[in-house]
Design an enzyme around this catalytic site. Structure first.
Site, short mmCIF file in Angstrom:
data_model
loop_
_atom_site.label_atom_id
_atom_site.label_comp_id
_atom_site.label_asym_id
_atom_site.label_seq_id
_atom_site.Cartn_x
_atom_site.Cartn_y
_atom_site.Cartn_z
N LYS A 149 -22.92 -34.33 -22.27
CA LYS A 149 -24.30 -34.84 -23.65
C LYS A 149 -24.35 -33.27 -23.64
CE LYS A 149 -26.25 -37.43 -20.71
NZ LYS A 149 -25.62 -36.89 -19.88
N ARG A 161 -34.07 -41.80 -20.45
CA ARG A 161 -33.23 -42.73 -19.64
C ARG A 161 -33.87 -44.15 -19.26
NH1 ARG A 161 -31.02 -38.15 -18.27
NH2 ARG A 161 -29.51 -37.46 -16.26
N ARG A 195 -16.88 -29.47 -11.98
CA ARG A 195 -18.27 -28.45 -12.22
C ARG A 195 -19.49 -28.33 -10.61
NH1 ARG A 195 -23.33 -31.67 -16.08
NH2 ARG A 195 -24.01 -32.26 -13.70
N ARG A 208 -25.79 -27.14 -8.91
CA ARG A 208 -26.86 -27.91 -9.16
C ARG A 208 -26.79 -28.44 -8.05
NH1 ARG A 208 -26.63 -30.87 -14.89
NH2 ARG A 208 -27.73 -33.32 -13.37
N ARG A 251 -26.09 -41.15 -8.89
CA ARG A 251 -26.40 -41.10 -10.63
C ARG A 251 -25.63 -41.95 -11.52
NH1 ARG A 251 -24.65 -35.21 -10.63
NH2 ARG A 251 -24.90 -34.96 -13.23
#
Ligand code: C5P
Ligand code: MG
Length: 200
Positions: free
Chosen positions: A14, A89, A128, A134, A145
Site C-alpha cells: 500500500k 480499517r 522489511r 518498526r 496484524r
C-alpha cells in the site's frame, strides 16, 4: 476532488503504491500508520498510548485515528485529492469517512484492494523487518496484524463493492506491474467514470 483508498493486508504494498499514485496524479498521500508512528516517535502521552496498540498489532481506537486523519486533511484542502493508505480499517471508520465534510464534500471515488497471498505477505514483511526499525515487524506481531486485518478490515470489501467503488488488483506481481494495473483502474475511472471490478 479525486479521493482514492488503497486497501489491503499488511505487506501488500500500500505505501509503495501510494507514493507512486500521488506522484503521477498529484494527490496528497495520507498514511495513518505514518501519522501514528510519528506521534509515537515524539514520545508524547498520546504517542505512548498509541504504542500500546501498534506494538501488539492491534488497531488504535477510532477516535485517535480519526483525529490524526482530520488534522492532516484539514491542512490540505487545497489539494486536488487524497490517497488514503491504511485508512479506513474498520466499518466504523469507513462510515465516518463517508460523512466527513472537512473540505466540503469528500466523496471516496475509488477503492483499490490489493490482493496478496499470505505466504508472500509474511515473506515481504520479514524481509522489511531487517531494516524498517518498526516495532511491529516481527513474526509474532505480523501474524496478529494479518489476523486483525481479516477480522476487522476485510468486511470493508463488501462495504465498498456494494457502493460500486471497489476494484480488486492482483498484487502478487513486481511493483511496476502492480502500478500499471492501478493506473489502468484510475485512468478508466477518470475517463469513463467507470470502476473496473478487477484487474489481473
Ligand atoms: O498502515 P500501517 O500498516 O502502517 O499500520 C501499522 C499499524 O498502525 C497497524 O498495525 C495498527 O496498529 C495501526 N493503525 C491503526 N489504524 C489505522 C492505521 C494504522 O490502528 N487506521
Ligand atoms: Mg504502510
Amino acid at each position: 476532488m479525486l479521493n482514492i483508498i488503497i486497501f489491503g493486508p499488511p505487506g501488500s504494498g500500500k505505501g509503495t503504491q501510494s507514493a507512486k499514485i500521488v506522484e503521477k496524479y498529484h494527490l496528497k498521500h495520507i498514511s495513518t500508520g505514518d501519522l501514528l508512528r510519528d506521534e509515537m516517535k515524539r514520545q508524547t502521552k498520546l504517542g505512548k498510548e498509541i504504542a500500546k496498540y501498534i506494538d501488539n498489532g492491534m488497531l488504535v481506537p477510532d477516535d485517535i485515528v480519526i483525529r490524526e486523519l482530520q488534522h492532516t486533511v484539514k491542512k490540505n484542502c487545497d489539494r486536488s485529492g487524497f490517497v488514503f493508505d491504511g485508512f479506513p480499517r474498520t466499518l466504523n471508520q469507513a462510515e465516518m469517512l463517508d460523512n466527513m465534510l472537512i473540505c466540503n464534500e469528500m466523496p471516496v471515488n475509488i477503492v483499490i484492494s490489493v490482493d496478496v497471498r499470505e505466504d508472500e505477505l509474511l515473506k515481504r514483511l520479514l524481509g522489511r523487518a531487517e531494516d524498517s526499525g518498526r516495532s511491529d515487524d516481527n513474526e509474532e506481531v505480523i501474524w496478529k496484524r494479518i489476523e486483525v486485518y481479516k477480522s476487522q478490515s476485510l468486511p470493508l470489501v463488501s462495504y465498498y463493492s456494494n457502493q460500486g467503488k471497489l476494484v480488486r488488483i492482483n498484487g502478487m506481481d513486481p511493483v511496476e506491474k502492480v502500478f500499471e494495473k492501478i493506473t489502468l483502474a484510475i485512468d478508466t475511472y477518470l475517463l469513463n467514470k467507470e470502476v473496473l471490478v478487477e484487474v489481473n
